[in-house]
Enzyme design. Structure first.
Site, PDB file in Angstrom:
ATOM      1  CB  SER A   1      -0.827   0.080   1.301  1.00 28.63           C
ATOM      2  OG  SER A   1      -1.989  -0.626   1.203  1.00 28.63           O
TER       3      SER A   1
ATOM      4  CG  HIS B   1      -3.367  -2.188  -3.372  1.00 25.64           C
ATOM      5  ND1 HIS B   1      -2.379  -2.975  -2.844  1.00 25.64           N
ATOM      6  CD2 HIS B   1      -3.935  -1.554  -2.340  1.00 25.64           C
ATOM      7  CE1 HIS B   1      -2.383  -2.821  -1.525  1.00 25.64           C
ATOM      8  NE2 HIS B   1      -3.309  -1.958  -1.196  1.00 25.64           N
TER       9      HIS B   1
ATOM     10  CG  HIS C   1      -4.794  -7.159   0.524  1.00 24.61           C
ATOM     11  ND1 HIS C   1      -4.740  -6.337  -0.564  1.00 24.61           N
ATOM     12  CD2 HIS C   1      -3.760  -6.806   1.336  1.00 24.61           C
ATOM     13  CE1 HIS C   1      -3.713  -5.501  -0.427  1.00 24.61           C
ATOM     14  NE2 HIS C   1      -3.099  -5.764   0.713  1.00 24.61           N
TER      15      HIS C   1
ATOM     16  CE1 TYR D   1      -8.552  -5.255   1.601  1.00 22.16           C
ATOM     17  CE2 TYR D   1      -6.712  -5.922   2.992  1.00 22.16           C
ATOM     18  CZ  TYR D   1      -7.235  -5.101   2.008  1.00 22.16           C
ATOM     19  OH  TYR D   1      -6.449  -4.139   1.438  1.00 22.16           O
ATOM     20  CD  GLU D   2      -7.999  -7.027  -2.752  1.00 22.28           C
ATOM     21  OE1 GLU D   2      -8.374  -6.572  -3.842  1.00 22.28           O
ATOM     22  OE2 GLU D   2      -6.820  -7.359  -2.528  1.00 22.28           O
TER      23      GLU D   2
ATOM     24  CB  ALA E   1       1.244   0.180   4.816  1.00 27.44           C
TER      25      ALA E   1
ATOM     26  CG  MET F   1      -4.912  -5.769   7.114  1.00 20.37           C
ATOM     27  SD  MET F   1      -6.173  -4.673   6.457  1.00 20.37           S
ATOM     28  CE  MET F   1      -6.353  -3.499   7.810  1.00 20.37           C
ATOM     29  CB  SER F   2      -0.392  -8.110   3.002  1.00 19.22           C
ATOM     30  OG  SER F   2       0.673  -7.287   3.445  1.00 19.22           O
TER      31      SER F   2
ATOM     32  CG  ASN G   1      -1.314   2.795  11.643  1.00 21.01           C
ATOM     33  OD1 ASN G   1      -1.051   2.336  10.528  1.00 21.01           O
ATOM     34  ND2 ASN G   1      -1.817   2.072  12.611  1.00 21.01           N
TER      35      ASN G   1
ATOM     36  CG  HIS H   1      -6.860   2.916   2.892  1.00 19.86           C
ATOM     37  ND1 HIS H   1      -5.952   1.898   3.145  1.00 19.86           N
ATOM     38  CD2 HIS H   1      -6.921   3.007   1.550  1.00 19.86           C
ATOM     39  CE1 HIS H   1      -5.504   1.405   2.006  1.00 19.86           C
ATOM     40  NE2 HIS H   1      -6.079   2.056   1.022  1.00 19.86           N
TER      41      HIS H   1
END
Ligand code: HPA
Length: 272
Positions: A28, A59, A81, A83-84, A111, A209-210, A233, A246
């Site tokens: 990201s 992306h 991902h 989550y997609e 990220a 998340m990856s 963050n 995001h």
């Protein structure tokens, strides 16, 4: 069983007259490196047979082949991902294909939220190990015996030599690096303060998340792995009330991206 990987790899190899040896997955807001690739052949994912198509803002969804740091590379500008809604077979499909392209080393970036209270937004963390907090493992199912073992050892997933080299390069370039443990979970929600605290207690330094599924699959096939997280963050316990968007993740990643690009370039210039 591996026929689809071969079909995809052959489609890609027909577009170039060399075999890439290094794979790069750009996370990201970290896609800028792709614009520095020389003699680039750009293939949108939508044109690649059997490839899933990326759906997330930020992306781009291109496979970029060419030369970077003097090495022939295949870089993914955008990843898939869990989550997609993709199954783990789709999430890790490009990594399987990389093996058939001839990739020996995989560089992954992402990220991530910082869990270690010493970390600050904008820090770069070299991944020394990971925790798989996804609900499933990408190797579940029939094993590709020709690609790797049923029960892969996971004691040395992230290449120590490449970590050492990156530290040396960063020192010379005046770039501060952290080294820590990445925990991967599904998203798309960011963590609650309680979850951030739990992940810290697990021993992780950063969360995202990856990366974990890709690293597992690459390691299964004997590909050397080097991973970097950009801390976009702070989170509990470092920043207990911090909200994260995001946009913030993308902005911070974009700002740090040039430093990450320097490290990867010099790393590739140095390795054999
Ligand atoms: N949590 C999970 N994934 C992330 C974060 C986070 O705080 N920041 C960027 N990706």
């Amino acid at each position: 069983m591996t026929k689809n990987f071969e079909i995809t790899a052959n489609f890609i190899l027909e577009k170039i007259d060399y075999k890439p040896e290094v794979g790069i997955i750009l996370g990201s807001g970290l896609g800028g490196l792709a614009t520095k690739i020389e003699n680039a052949t750009i293939i949108p994912y939508s044109e690649i047979p059997n490839f899933p198509v990326s759906t997330v803002e930020g992306h781009s969804g291109n496979l970029i082949l060419g030369t970077f740091g003097g090495k022939k590379v295949a870089a993914m500008q955008g990843r898939f991902h869990f989550y997609e809604g993709y199954g783990m077979d789709k999430v890790t499909y490009p990594v399987r294909v990389m093996k058939f392209l001839g990739i020996k080393t995989l560089i992954v970036s992402n990220a991530a939220g910082g869990l270690n209270p010493k970390y600050a937004t904008g820090d770069i963390m070299l991944i020394k190990d990971h925790i798989n907090h996804f609900p499933i493992n990408p190797l579940i199912g029939k094993n590709y015996d020709q690609l790797g073992p049923r029960f892969p050892d996971m004691s040395k997933v992230y290449c120590k030599d490449l970590i050492k080299l990156a530290k040396k390069i960063a020192k010379k370039e005046g770039i501060k690096l952290r080294k820590g443990i990445y925990i991967g979970s599904t998203g798309p929600t960011l963590e609650t303060p309680a979850e951030y605290n739990l992940f810290r207690k697990f021993g992780a330094d950063a969360t995202g998340m990856s990366t974990v599924p890709e690293a597992i699959v690459a390691h299964h096939m004997g590909i050397k792995i080097f991973g970097m997280s950009v801390i976009t963050n702070g989170s509990a316990p470092a920043k207990p009330d911090g909200e994260t968007t995001h946009d913030e993740v993308q902005n911070v990643a974009g700002k740090v991206e040039p430093k990450m690009t320097i490290i990867i370039k010099k790393l590739l210039e140095t390795i054999e």
